[in-house]
Enzyme design. Structure first.
Site, PDB file in Angstrom:
ATOM      1  N   ALA A 148       0.873  -1.166   0.000  1.00 41.97           N
ATOM      2  CA  ALA A 148       0.000   0.000   0.000  1.00 41.97           C
ATOM      3  C   ALA A 148       0.913   1.220   0.000  1.00 41.97           C
ATOM      4  O   ALA A 148       2.074   1.125   0.413  1.00 41.97           O
ATOM      5  CB  ALA A 148      -0.885  -0.016   1.238  1.00 41.97           C
ATOM      6  N   GLY A 199       0.583  -4.933   0.833  1.00 42.24           N
ATOM      7  CA  GLY A 199      -0.624  -4.932  -0.004  1.00 42.24           C
ATOM      8  C   GLY A 199      -0.400  -5.598  -1.355  1.00 42.24           C
ATOM      9  O   GLY A 199      -1.346  -6.107  -1.965  1.00 42.24           O
ATOM     10  N   GLU A 209      -0.697  -9.227  -0.764  1.00 40.60           N
ATOM     11  CA  GLU A 209      -2.134  -9.463  -0.514  1.00 40.60           C
ATOM     12  C   GLU A 209      -2.927  -9.457  -1.822  1.00 40.60           C
ATOM     13  O   GLU A 209      -3.842 -10.255  -2.002  1.00 40.60           O
ATOM     14  CB  GLU A 209      -2.660  -8.403   0.454  1.00 40.60           C
ATOM     15  CG  GLU A 209      -2.089  -8.583   1.864  1.00 40.60           C
ATOM     16  CD  GLU A 209      -2.420  -7.422   2.795  1.00 40.60           C
ATOM     17  OE1 GLU A 209      -1.999  -6.286   2.515  1.00 40.60           O
ATOM     18  OE2 GLU A 209      -3.106  -7.653   3.806  1.00 40.60           O
ATOM     19  N   GLU A 265       4.796  -5.377   7.181  1.00 39.20           N
ATOM     20  CA  GLU A 265       4.084  -4.319   7.915  1.00 39.20           C
ATOM     21  C   GLU A 265       4.668  -4.062   9.297  1.00 39.20           C
ATOM     22  O   GLU A 265       4.601  -2.941   9.790  1.00 39.20           O
ATOM     23  CB  GLU A 265       2.591  -4.664   8.034  1.00 39.20           C
ATOM     24  CG  GLU A 265       1.793  -4.492   6.754  1.00 39.20           C
ATOM     25  CD  GLU A 265       1.845  -5.706   5.832  1.00 39.20           C
ATOM     26  OE1 GLU A 265       2.629  -6.650   6.088  1.00 39.20           O
ATOM     27  OE2 GLU A 265       1.078  -5.713   4.851  1.00 39.20           O
TER      28      GLU A 265
END
Ligand code: DAK
Length: 260
Positions: free
Chosen positions: A67, A112, A115, A135
């Site tokens: 992200a 992300g 993911e 993360e």
């Protein structure tokens, strides 16, 4: 919708979607997430003769490096929870898409990005691909389903290790652990993904859609855990460690966490 951050090409029934923010290693900012939602909700389902979708990243280096960390600042717990839930919902659209979706992982697939790859039905990795959920380096946990899907794909012990250490897996180890379906030489990821989709295209489309639904149904009991994930994610947004983690990334230095 005119895409800002996606490049699409529809040829011979296969939609190739490239995440196109090469300067930020294709990090998923809000606009890109909006565009991915539109693509799986409205664009792809409308295509005549669609056999399947391939998701890949622009450039040599990254599939998607996470992200967009530079958009994290200034969020409160509620906003962060809502954003994580929104991301989870977008990735459910991919997971539940009625035609095969294959990730062609051409480089870093982190946070992300890992993911996103895991929400796809299958993954082809280039030999230089790297996978991870880093993360913890930012004082966070995965927020778009990573705690669930990595555990589903590679099992609890290795999933724990990757989430707790932030270490990356290389392509061969990802294959050995069952995270990816194939490893191919660099540059051949899309060709291999196309080959897989072409194989499925000769089969009965309704049966394909039902197989996807039935396999996903196995994991539906875990849905409550996705809620736990985005709630915990939201709580972490308000910690000092999160602020320090993001500042350290932006300032290109090691984070000094205090546990607060
Ligand atoms: N976001 C924004 N920019 C990124 C980025 C990211 N995730 N990853 C890389 N970049 C940018 C770098 O800042 C750099 O920009 P400039 O300095 O040139 O302006 C450019 O891309 C090139 O990166 P590097 O210079 O770092 O390239 P290297 O080859 O040296 O290193 C790397 C490549 C992939 C190892 C490194 O870039 C890296 O460690 N990137 C970060 C990996 C990471 O931690 N990803 C994020 C995981 S956390 C949320 C919901 C979900 C999430 C968060 C919030 N909300 C609801 C709020 C999920 C979070 C994650 O995905």
């Amino acid at each position: 919708m005119d895409y800002e951050n996606l490049q699409t090409e529809f040829e011979d029934g296969i939609l190739v979607v490239k995440i196109n923010r090469e300067k930020a290693l294709n990090a998923l900012n809000k606009q890109t997430m909006l565009e991915i939602r539109y693509l799986f909700e409205a664009h792809a389902p409308d295509l005549d003769g669609l056999k399947g979708v391939i998701v890949t990243g622009a450039g040599e280096k990254a599939f998607v490096a996470g992200a967009d960390i530079k958009e994290f600042e200034g969020l409160d717990r509620k906003a962060a929870q809502a954003l994580a839930k929104n991301g989870q919902d977008i990735f459910f659209l991919i997971e539940n898409f009625a035609k095969p979706v294959v990730a062609a992982v051409n480089g870093y697939a982190l946070g992300g990005g890992c993911e996103l790859a895991m929400a796809c039905h299958m993954r082809v990795a280039g030999e230089k691909a790297r996978f991870g959920q880093p993360e913890v380096n930012l004082g966070l946990i995965a927020g778009y389903g990573g705690t669930q899907r990595l555990t589903q794909l590679i099992g609890k012990a290795k999933s724990m290790e990757l989430h707790l250490t932030g270490d990356m897996l290389n392509a061969e180890d990802a294959y050995r652990l069952g995270l990816v379906n194939y490893v191919v030489p660099k540059g051949e990821e899309i060709a291999k993904a196309k080959e897989i989709i072409e194989k499925t295209a000769g089969k009965a489309p309704v049966a394909i859609a039902k197989a996807i639904k039935a396999i996903n149904a196995h994991f539906n009991e875990g849905k409550q855990a996705y809620k736990t994930e985005h709630e915990l994610f939201g709580a972490l947004i308000e910690t000092d460690d999160f602020k320090e983690g993001v500042n350290a990334f932006v300032e290109k230095r090691k984070a000094n966490f205090t546990g607060k």
